[in-house]
Design a protein around this motif. Sequence first.
Motif, PDB file in Angstrom:
ATOM      1  N   ALA A  35       0.825  -1.206   0.000  1.00 48.19           N
ATOM      2  CA  ALA A  35       0.000   0.000   0.000  1.00 48.19           C
ATOM      3  C   ALA A  35       0.860   1.257   0.000  1.00 48.19           C
ATOM      4  O   ALA A  35       1.944   1.291   0.580  1.00 48.19           O
ATOM      5  CB  ALA A  35      -0.913   0.001   1.216  1.00 48.19           C
ATOM      6  N   PHE A  36       0.341   2.284  -0.677  1.00 49.08           N
ATOM      7  CA  PHE A  36       1.033   3.569  -0.778  1.00 49.08           C
ATOM      8  C   PHE A  36       0.025   4.698  -0.591  1.00 49.08           C
ATOM      9  O   PHE A  36      -1.128   4.591  -0.996  1.00 49.08           O
ATOM     10  CB  PHE A  36       1.669   3.746  -2.164  1.00 49.08           C
ATOM     11  CG  PHE A  36       2.740   2.767  -2.496  1.00 49.08           C
ATOM     12  CD1 PHE A  36       4.077   3.070  -2.270  1.00 49.08           C
ATOM     13  CD2 PHE A  36       2.427   1.521  -3.039  1.00 49.08           C
ATOM     14  CE1 PHE A  36       5.083   2.166  -2.587  1.00 49.08           C
ATOM     15  CE2 PHE A  36       3.412   0.610  -3.356  1.00 49.08           C
ATOM     16  CZ  PHE A  36       4.747   0.930  -3.118  1.00 49.08           C
ATOM     17  N   THR A  37       0.501   5.787  -0.027  1.00 45.53           N
ATOM     18  CA  THR A  37      -0.257   7.032  -0.031  1.00 45.53           C
ATOM     19  C   THR A  37       0.344   7.928  -1.100  1.00 45.53           C
ATOM     20  O   THR A  37       1.556   8.078  -1.167  1.00 45.53           O
ATOM     21  CB  THR A  37      -0.171   7.738   1.330  1.00 45.53           C
ATOM     22  OG1 THR A  37      -0.748   6.900   2.328  1.00 45.53           O
ATOM     23  CG2 THR A  37      -0.920   9.066   1.312  1.00 45.53           C
ATOM     24  N   VAL A  38      -0.506   8.474  -1.953  1.00 45.74           N
ATOM     25  CA  VAL A  38      -0.030   9.407  -2.980  1.00 45.74           C
ATOM     26  C   VAL A  38      -0.922  10.638  -2.952  1.00 45.74           C
ATOM     27  O   VAL A  38      -2.053  10.594  -2.482  1.00 45.74           O
ATOM     28  CB  VAL A  38      -0.045   8.772  -4.390  1.00 45.74           C
ATOM     29  CG1 VAL A  38       0.851   7.562  -4.455  1.00 45.74           C
ATOM     30  CG2 VAL A  38      -1.464   8.419  -4.806  1.00 45.74           C
ATOM     31  N   ARG A  39      -0.393  11.745  -3.474  1.00 46.81           N
ATOM     32  CA  ARG A  39      -1.174  12.969  -3.559  1.00 46.81           C
ATOM     33  C   ARG A  39      -1.300  13.375  -5.010  1.00 46.81           C
ATOM     34  O   ARG A  39      -0.305  13.568  -5.701  1.00 46.81           O
ATOM     35  CB  ARG A  39      -0.530  14.087  -2.725  1.00 46.81           C
ATOM     36  CG  ARG A  39      -0.607  13.776  -1.237  1.00 46.81           C
ATOM     37  CD  ARG A  39      -0.369  14.998  -0.371  1.00 46.81           C
ATOM     38  NE  ARG A  39      -0.555  14.642   1.041  1.00 46.81           N
ATOM     39  CZ  ARG A  39       0.391  14.659   1.952  1.00 46.81           C
ATOM     40  NH1 ARG A  39       1.624  15.019   1.616  1.00 46.81           N
ATOM     41  NH2 ARG A  39       0.136  14.325   3.194  1.00 46.81           N
ATOM     42  N   ALA A  40      -2.501  13.480  -5.468  1.00 43.96           N
ATOM     43  CA  ALA A  40      -2.758  13.934  -6.831  1.00 43.96           C
ATOM     44  C   ALA A  40      -2.768  15.450  -6.837  1.00 43.96           C
ATOM     45  O   ALA A  40      -3.414  16.081  -6.011  1.00 43.96           O
ATOM     46  CB  ALA A  40      -4.106  13.409  -7.322  1.00 43.96           C
ATOM     47  N   GLY A  41      -2.003  16.031  -7.771  1.00 38.26           N
ATOM     48  CA  GLY A  41      -1.938  17.479  -7.840  1.00 38.26           C
ATOM     49  C   GLY A  41      -1.126  18.100  -6.736  1.00 38.26           C
ATOM     50  O   GLY A  41      -1.244  19.279  -6.433  1.00 38.26           O
ATOM     51  N   GLY A  42      -0.243  17.296  -6.104  1.00 31.81           N
ATOM     52  CA  GLY A  42       0.580  17.795  -5.004  1.00 31.81           C
ATOM     53  C   GLY A  42       2.024  17.428  -5.191  1.00 31.81           C
ATOM     54  O   GLY A  42       2.471  17.087  -6.283  1.00 31.81           O
ATOM     55  N   ALA A  43       2.789  17.492  -4.091  1.00 36.22           N
ATOM     56  CA  ALA A  43       4.216  17.212  -4.134  1.00 36.22           C
ATOM     57  C   ALA A  43       4.470  15.741  -4.414  1.00 36.22           C
ATOM     58  O   ALA A  43       3.666  14.883  -4.083  1.00 36.22           O
ATOM     59  CB  ALA A  43       4.861  17.615  -2.807  1.00 36.22           C
ATOM     60  N   ALA A  44       5.603  15.449  -5.028  1.00 40.21           N
ATOM     61  CA  ALA A  44       6.004  14.070  -5.285  1.00 40.21           C
ATOM     62  C   ALA A  44       6.340  13.383  -3.978  1.00 40.21           C
ATOM     63  O   ALA A  44       6.735  14.015  -3.009  1.00 40.21           O
ATOM     64  CB  ALA A  44       7.221  14.046  -6.219  1.00 40.21           C
ATOM     65  N   PRO A  45       6.177  12.039  -3.906  1.00 39.87           N
ATOM     66  CA  PRO A  45       6.467  11.321  -2.681  1.00 39.87           C
ATOM     67  C   PRO A  45       7.942  11.384  -2.316  1.00 39.87           C
ATOM     68  O   PRO A  45       8.805  11.519  -3.177  1.00 39.87           O
ATOM     69  CB  PRO A  45       6.036   9.884  -3.002  1.00 39.87           C
ATOM     70  CG  PRO A  45       6.062   9.787  -4.476  1.00 39.87           C
ATOM     71  CD  PRO A  45       5.712  11.160  -4.977  1.00 39.87           C
ATOM     72  N   ALA A  46       8.206  11.304  -1.020  1.00 39.30           N
ATOM     73  CA  ALA A  46       9.584  11.277  -0.549  1.00 39.30           C
ATOM     74  C   ALA A  46      10.233   9.990  -1.001  1.00 39.30           C
ATOM     75  O   ALA A  46       9.581   9.002  -1.273  1.00 39.30           O
ATOM     76  CB  ALA A  46       9.611  11.389   0.970  1.00 39.30           C
ATOM     77  N   THR A  47      11.579   9.993  -1.084  1.00 36.41           N
ATOM     78  CA  THR A  47      12.294   8.802  -1.520  1.00 36.41           C
ATOM     79  C   THR A  47      13.177   8.288  -0.403  1.00 36.41           C
ATOM     80  O   THR A  47      13.505   8.987   0.529  1.00 36.41           O
ATOM     81  CB  THR A  47      13.178   9.119  -2.744  1.00 36.41           C
ATOM     82  OG1 THR A  47      14.113  10.152  -2.386  1.00 36.41           O
ATOM     83  CG2 THR A  47      12.341   9.591  -3.912  1.00 36.41           C
TER      84      THR A  47
END
Length: 320
Positions: A295-307
């Motif tokens: 599972a992942f949390t993502v944000r549409a129209g927001g900042a890219a996920p941390a790496t």
Amino acid sequence: MNTGLKITAFAVALAATFGTAYGVGQGIDPVVADPSPRHEDEHPGPSPEPAEPDGGHAGHDTPAAGGLQVSDGGYTLDLKTPRVAAGQRSDLRFTVRDAAGRALTAYRREHDKELHLIVASRDLVTYRHLHPTRAADGTWSVPVDLPRAGGYRVFADFTPAAKGAANLTLGADLAASGPYRPQDLPAPKDRTTTDGYEVELAGTLNPGRAGELKLKVSRGGRPVTDLQPYLGAYGHLVALRSGDLAYLHVHPHGEPGDGSTRPGPDISFTATAPSAGSYRLFLDFKHEGQVRTAAFTVRAGGAAPATGTPQGHAGDGHGH
């Protein structure tokens, strides 16, 4: 524990009735925290234009989100088990009824099943992809064990067998009784672990515009190149919007045996978010005879996920 967080079955049922989202937060961790895993896949049908999290509306060119209605397209989800006890195995029963109130008994098989059932907690920490069985009278049933008290959403993803019928995703509220402890949505990250497997996410989820999401599966630092077909694909992805739990269309690229789709390590999908906001992605994949969920949390129209920093193991549930 603060008594304000102890919600009885009656209170939870009331919360579900009034559409209360139990404090869905800004982030969340992978989905699979209890020791009983298994799942499936996704397709929402036509629904009214969803509201934006901030009260606006998605544009006319954005896809309709499924699962926000109990009735759509002349069909209704009749959930016969609206309440269960947290931590106890229960038999979840439901029927799909047509406009005349008759139980639907003829379905078109998609991804090897007549109907796909998803159960997710309002905070998106607990997730199940279940395989119900249908009796001759049209009643579906499946055992379920929800580890935590609180509000849940049940999604029935199906296509009636009638000629020209569209795929639909209907949703209904489910309450699990017991002391309730709200959890925050894990922060977005581009990798997670589940049962010893590492899964990396690349790509973006875009509001109103199709985008590619690519997930790469490895174990012990080595790519997994022998994924097994699961429901007609090497992976299935379910996407739910934080807040109202809108259910998104997600399409896999290719299928086993088509001459070009490889059994890992990469699994690709096309998805379109109906609005900006936070979403929870649940990937089911099969290896060595067992289905696992990342599972992942993502944000549409927001900042890219941390790496670099894993989200942890896959959340609080499976149920294949």
